[in-house]
Enzyme design. Structure first.
Site, short mmCIF file in Angstrom:
data_model
loop_
_atom_site.label_atom_id
_atom_site.label_comp_id
_atom_site.label_asym_id
_atom_site.label_seq_id
_atom_site.Cartn_x
_atom_site.Cartn_y
_atom_site.Cartn_z
N SER A 92 -17.62 -2.86 -0.20
CA SER A 92 -17.27 -1.65 -1.39
C SER A 92 -18.14 -0.49 -0.80
O SER A 92 -19.02 -0.51 -0.02
CB SER A 92 -17.83 -2.17 -2.71
OG SER A 92 -17.24 -1.08 -3.70
N TYR B 128 -17.74 0.08 4.04
CA TYR B 128 -16.61 -0.35 4.83
C TYR B 128 -16.79 -0.36 6.46
O TYR B 128 -16.63 -1.41 6.93
CB TYR B 128 -15.49 0.38 4.62
CG TYR B 128 -14.90 0.48 3.27
CD1 TYR B 128 -15.14 -0.33 2.52
CD2 TYR B 128 -14.52 1.79 2.98
CE1 TYR B 128 -14.72 -0.05 0.90
CE2 TYR B 128 -14.15 2.15 1.52
CZ TYR B 128 -14.26 1.01 0.60
OH TYR B 128 -13.77 1.24 -0.62
N LYS C 200 0.88 -2.30 0.09
CA LYS C 200 2.13 -1.65 0.19
C LYS C 200 1.67 -0.22 -0.87
O LYS C 200 0.84 -0.48 -1.58
CB LYS C 200 3.32 -2.31 -0.55
CG LYS C 200 2.97 -2.81 -2.09
CD LYS C 200 3.09 -1.84 -2.96
CE LYS C 200 2.55 -2.20 -4.13
NZ LYS C 200 2.39 -1.13 -5.23
N ARG D 20 -2.93 5.44 -9.95
CA ARG D 20 -1.55 5.56 -9.70
C ARG D 20 -1.18 7.12 -10.36
O ARG D 20 0.21 7.44 -10.16
CB ARG D 20 -0.84 4.43 -10.59
CG ARG D 20 -0.91 3.18 -9.62
CD ARG D 20 -0.02 2.06 -10.43
NE ARG D 20 -0.54 1.71 -11.67
CZ ARG D 20 0.14 0.70 -12.35
NH1 ARG D 20 1.20 0.34 -11.96
NH2 ARG D 20 -0.41 0.49 -13.57
#
Length: 334
Positions: A37, A59, A98, A166
């Site tokens: 993280s 990362y 995705k 989102r």
């Protein structure tokens, strides 16, 4: 016992925590080796929760670990290209959530980088690994509905948290990226990877966030087949797809990543009497679906270990990315 792939998880996104990592732990050819993280606290929490061997506070540290053979990337859409490139250059095979990329051109670049570095890349559509959609495709291929004339796919959710990623344009948010990609993947799979000759679309925008919150796309193909996609982040939650042919129809009222017992219906043999359809024969199919995420991890593991072809191929990903590009452009023209 056969060899297993050591996996690293780049990010502690909810999808990784509640679906992909549990699926990975059940996979017969996978080991949860490391989690990372942007801060060590989250990584340590996930490590302790699921028994990973290593936790990293960046990362880059995970990618530098030579024991990690494959990585799963559940980062926001806008970060996929950057971290696929870094993972590829670190020699890691990559399963990326995705939609793989924000454009078809970006997806092409990502595959090229992976090929140049001799690593595999697969877009993570877990539902494509499940027996449910595969059974539907099998029936279509056997002629159960006759010549296919129309396919529709719906995926909707009621999002109330306006701070959700989102709803953030800069992170690749919106219903097209988050939801319509499922519909397009389903339609393309059931239609044998055909490319539409015509794409029309419209979208409802959230002006404050700058992303689409619902959209409809209509596709027409050379052989006269038509298809429709509806996706939304602001309507009642539903997953559904259907296929209509000359001799019957298949209706699948299931969430895309459903588990356990799933049922769908094949309807045939009806006759029209004035405006009524009579004597229809309905056959209900019951399909037992294991954890789709487990199946996805196992399949990608076989690609790495045994040279199996990815279920979600490069060609399929590029086709669907191109269709999504066209739908975006069409929606902006209205």
């Amino acid at each position: 016992m056969g060899r297993k792939v050591n996996w690293g998880i780049l990010g502690c996104a909810k999808i990784a925590e509640v679906r992909t990592i549990p699926g990975l732990l059940k996979a017969s050819n996978a080991v949860l080796y490391a989690v990372a993280s942007r801060g060590i606290e989250k990584a340590e929490k996930l490590k302790n929760m699921y028994g990973a061997k290593e936790a990293y506070g960046s990362y880059e540290e995970l990618l530098a670990d030579e024991n990690v053979e494959a990585v799963y990337i559940p980062l926001p859409n806008s970060m996929h290209a950057q971290w696929v490139e870094k993972a590829a250059k670190a020699g890691k095979h990559i399963l990326c959530e995705k939609p793989l990329a924000l454009t078809q051109e970006q997806a092409k670049d990502m595959f090229r980088i992976c090929e140049d570095n001799h690593v595999l890349l697969m877009e993570a559509f877990a539902f494509r690994h499940a027996p449910l959609v595969q059974k539907v495709k099998e029936l279509i291929d056997k002629g159960a509905v006759g010549k296919v004339k129309y396919v529709e796919s719906h995926l909707t959710d009621l999002l109330t948290d306006m701070g959700n990623i989102r709803m953030k344009k800069e992170l690749g948010g919106g219903a097209f990226y988050d939801m319509a990609c499922y519909n397009i993947s389903t339609i393309s799979y059931l239609l044998d990877g055909k490319e539409p000759v015509s794409v029309k679309a419209s979208a409802e925008m959230n002006d404050q966030c700058g992303v689409d919150v619902s959209n409809t796309a209509l596709f027409k193909y050379e052989d006269g087949v038509q298809a429709a996609s509806y996706s939304s982040l602001n309507s009642y939650a539903r997953g559904y797809y259907a296929v209509v042919g000359e001799k019957g129809r298949i209706e699948v009222p299931c969430n895309f990543n459903c588990r356990n017992i799933c049922k769908f219906t094949l309807t045939t043999d009806g006759r029209v009497d004035n405006v009524e359809v009579l004597d229809e024969q309905k056959t209900e199919y019951t399909v037992m679906c294991p954890d789709n995420y487990m199946l996805e991890i196992e399949q990608f593991g076989r690609c790495i270990l045994d040279g199996e072809r990815p279920y979600v191929s490069k060609e399929e990903t590029l086709l669907n990315a191109g269709i999504l590009d066209r739908a975006f452009r069409a929606a902006k023209e209205i």
